[in-house]
Design a protein around this motif. Structure first.
Motif, short mmCIF file in Angstrom:
data_model
loop_
_atom_site.label_atom_id
_atom_site.label_comp_id
_atom_site.label_asym_id
_atom_site.label_seq_id
_atom_site.Cartn_x
_atom_site.Cartn_y
_atom_site.Cartn_z
N ASP A 1 0.50 -1.29 -0.17
CA ASP A 1 0.17 0.15 0.06
C ASP A 1 1.03 1.12 -0.02
OD1 ASP A 1 -2.27 -1.38 0.24
OD2 ASP A 1 -2.64 -1.74 2.21
N ALA A 2 1.77 1.51 0.92
CA ALA A 2 2.64 2.36 1.11
C ALA A 2 3.38 2.68 -0.29
CB ALA A 2 3.16 1.78 1.74
N GLY A 3 4.15 1.52 -1.32
CA GLY A 3 4.42 1.57 -2.67
C GLY A 3 3.54 1.84 -3.22
N ARG A 4 2.91 1.50 -3.53
CA ARG A 4 1.65 2.43 -4.60
C ARG A 4 1.12 3.85 -4.42
NH1 ARG A 4 -0.79 -2.50 -3.32
NH2 ARG A 4 -2.17 -2.01 -2.43
N ALA A 5 1.07 4.41 -3.35
CA ALA A 5 0.70 5.77 -2.89
C ALA A 5 2.37 6.42 -3.12
CB ALA A 5 0.74 5.94 -1.15
N LYS A 6 3.47 6.04 -2.87
CA LYS A 6 3.93 6.64 -3.27
C LYS A 6 4.50 6.58 -4.39
CE LYS A 6 9.10 7.07 -2.20
NZ LYS A 6 9.92 6.71 -3.65
N LEU A 7 3.54 5.81 -5.50
CA LEU A 7 4.62 5.90 -7.22
C LEU A 7 2.94 6.36 -6.94
CD1 LEU A 7 5.42 4.77 -9.43
CD2 LEU A 7 3.46 2.42 -9.13
N ARG A 8 1.62 7.19 -7.03
CA ARG A 8 1.22 7.95 -6.96
C ARG A 8 1.40 9.00 -6.81
NH1 ARG A 8 -2.59 3.76 -4.84
NH2 ARG A 8 -3.25 4.77 -2.76
N ARG A 9 2.17 9.31 -5.92
CA ARG A 9 2.41 10.63 -5.07
C ARG A 9 3.53 10.74 -6.74
NH1 ARG A 9 2.53 8.96 -0.27
NH2 ARG A 9 4.41 8.71 -0.26
N GLU A 10 4.57 10.03 -6.94
CA GLU A 10 5.65 10.84 -7.64
C GLU A 10 5.53 10.84 -9.40
OE1 GLU A 10 8.37 8.12 -6.59
OE2 GLU A 10 9.11 8.65 -4.79
N THR A 11 3.81 10.03 -9.64
CA THR A 11 3.91 9.62 -11.25
C THR A 11 2.57 10.19 -11.71
OG1 THR A 11 5.31 7.75 -11.15
CG2 THR A 11 4.16 7.71 -12.77
N LEU A 12 1.58 10.09 -10.86
CA LEU A 12 0.76 9.88 -11.37
C LEU A 12 -0.53 11.84 -11.13
CD1 LEU A 12 -1.34 6.99 -10.60
CD2 LEU A 12 -0.20 7.90 -12.81
N GLY A 13 -1.00 12.21 -11.56
CA GLY A 13 -1.68 13.39 -11.37
C GLY A 13 -3.60 12.54 -11.52
N LEU A 14 -4.49 12.87 -10.56
CA LEU A 14 -5.77 12.17 -10.76
C LEU A 14 -6.88 13.70 -10.60
CD1 LEU A 14 -5.73 9.78 -7.91
CD2 LEU A 14 -5.26 9.20 -10.63
N VAL A 15 -7.65 13.36 -11.96
CA VAL A 15 -9.27 14.38 -11.98
C VAL A 15 -10.49 13.82 -11.87
CG1 VAL A 15 -10.22 16.40 -13.57
CG2 VAL A 15 -7.57 15.60 -12.63
N PHE A 16 -10.81 13.70 -11.00
CA PHE A 16 -12.36 12.88 -10.34
C PHE A 16 -13.25 14.10 -10.95
CE2 PHE A 16 -9.36 11.76 -7.76
CZ PHE A 16 -9.74 9.75 -7.67
N GLN A 17 -15.11 13.07 -11.60
CA GLN A 17 -16.23 13.82 -12.07
C GLN A 17 -16.10 14.87 -10.97
OE1 GLN A 17 -18.97 11.68 -13.19
NE2 GLN A 17 -20.85 13.57 -13.65
N GLN A 18 -16.32 14.02 -9.59
CA GLN A 18 -16.68 14.76 -8.08
C GLN A 18 -14.70 15.39 -7.83
OE1 GLN A 18 -19.34 15.37 -6.62
NE2 GLN A 18 -20.14 13.55 -8.45
N PHE A 19 -15.26 17.21 -7.18
CA PHE A 19 -13.98 17.60 -7.46
C PHE A 19 -12.41 17.34 -6.14
CE2 PHE A 19 -17.14 20.85 -9.12
CZ PHE A 19 -16.60 20.57 -10.20
N HIS A 20 -13.39 16.98 -4.92
CA HIS A 20 -12.32 16.52 -4.30
C HIS A 20 -11.77 17.26 -3.72
CE1 HIS A 20 -14.50 12.45 -4.48
NE2 HIS A 20 -14.21 12.20 -5.16
N LEU A 21 -12.20 18.43 -3.64
CA LEU A 21 -11.26 19.82 -3.23
C LEU A 21 -11.67 19.93 -1.45
CD1 LEU A 21 -12.02 22.55 -5.51
CD2 LEU A 21 -9.82 21.23 -5.58
N VAL A 22 -10.49 19.51 -0.98
CA VAL A 22 -9.98 20.69 0.09
C VAL A 22 -11.26 21.59 1.21
CG1 VAL A 22 -8.98 20.74 2.54
CG2 VAL A 22 -7.69 19.19 0.59
N PRO A 23 -12.06 21.97 1.86
CA PRO A 23 -12.87 22.31 1.88
C PRO A 23 -12.04 23.49 2.58
CG PRO A 23 -14.10 21.08 2.84
CD PRO A 23 -13.33 20.61 1.73
N SER A 24 -11.28 23.36 3.56
CA SER A 24 -10.63 23.94 4.55
C SER A 24 -9.38 24.78 4.11
CB SER A 24 -10.59 23.08 5.83
OG SER A 24 -9.56 22.26 5.80
N LEU A 25 -9.02 24.74 3.18
CA LEU A 25 -8.38 25.20 2.29
C LEU A 25 -8.46 26.24 1.02
CD1 LEU A 25 -5.17 21.93 1.38
CD2 LEU A 25 -5.79 23.78 3.40
N ASN A 26 -7.83 26.92 1.10
CA ASN A 26 -8.44 28.05 -0.36
C ASN A 26 -7.88 27.35 -1.64
OD1 ASN A 26 -5.53 29.07 -0.71
ND2 ASN A 26 -6.24 30.68 1.55
#
Length: 227
Positions: free
Chosen positions: A74-99
């Motif tokens: 799991d940690a290896g896949r999370a690291k791979l996502r952080r380093e290699t991938l960008g993800l965009v979804f139909q639902q925006f998944h923005l953090v409401p507490s961040l500007n």
């Protein structure tokens, strides 16, 4: 960049296993764009989740930059996502507490790739200059989707995965967002895989595959070989 080798995936249901992907072979080269079309429930999102390592195949292999996703924990896949991938979804998944500014920089910070100059350029190109201190709830739907795209591209990913990225937008706004998405991906040289039911979204991409009954059909080879 991305390769599926005879990938199978099924889900348990009260009526027995529901086969979603049935021997999928797929390859995506660096800098290439590919539309994955199919009706709702055809397995498009499942395929993208496998590509991102958010789920694992029952059989077969998914390789990202020549690394087998199934061989990673799991940690290896999370690291791979952080380093290699960008993800965009139909639902925006923005953090409401961040500007806006902090939402944009979030993924780059997690990847250890924050670039102030690139973030500033993204803000300008996304049409969000002057909105940096606003929060997601203070933005229109189109602005929120542009922000979600910017957040995914802030770390300069090698591959962008987009699941119905304009599905919640009206037609005019969807066209604007898609044009922006393609321009940014082209300038970064990133590969792009878009899951969509819309031929309008698929039209500008290099290739288009249709997912039906768990299998892929190559419906069109676009005229352009490269961006």
């Amino acid at each position: 960049m991305l390769e599926f080798r005879q990938v199978h995936k099924a889900y348990a249901t009260p009526q027995g296993p529901l086969k979603v992907l049935d021997g999928i072979d797929l390859s995506l080269e660096a800098g290439e764009s590919l539309a994955l079309m199919g009706e709702s429930g055809s397995g498009k999102s499942t395929l993208l989740h496998l590509a991102a390592g958010l789920d694992l195949p029952d059989d077969g292999e998914v390789r990202l930059e020549e690394r087998s996703i199934s061989s990673l924990d799991d940690a290896g896949r999370a690291k791979l996502r952080r380093e290699t991938l960008g993800l965009v979804f139909q639902q925006f998944h923005l953090v409401p507490s961040l500007n806006v500014a902090d939402n944009l920089r979030l993924q780059a910070r997690l990847a250890g790739r924050e670039d102030v100059d690139w973030s500033t350029e993204l803000i300008e190109r996304l049409g969000l200059a002057g909105f940096e201190t606003r929060y997601p709830e203070q933005l229109s739907g189109g602005q929120q989707q542009r922000l979600a795209i910017g957040r995914a591209l802030a770390p300069r990913p090698a591959l962008l995965l987009a699941d119905e990225p304009t599905g919640n937008l009206d037609e005019a706004t969807a066209d604007e967002v898609l044009e922006l998405l393609l321009a940014l991906v082209r300038d970064l040289g990133s590969a792009l895989l878009v899951a969509t039911h819309s031929s309008r979204v698929a039209a500008p991409l290099n290739r288009c595959l249709k997912l039906s009954h768990g299998r892929l059909d190559d419906t069109r080879q676009a005229g352009r070989e490269n961006w």
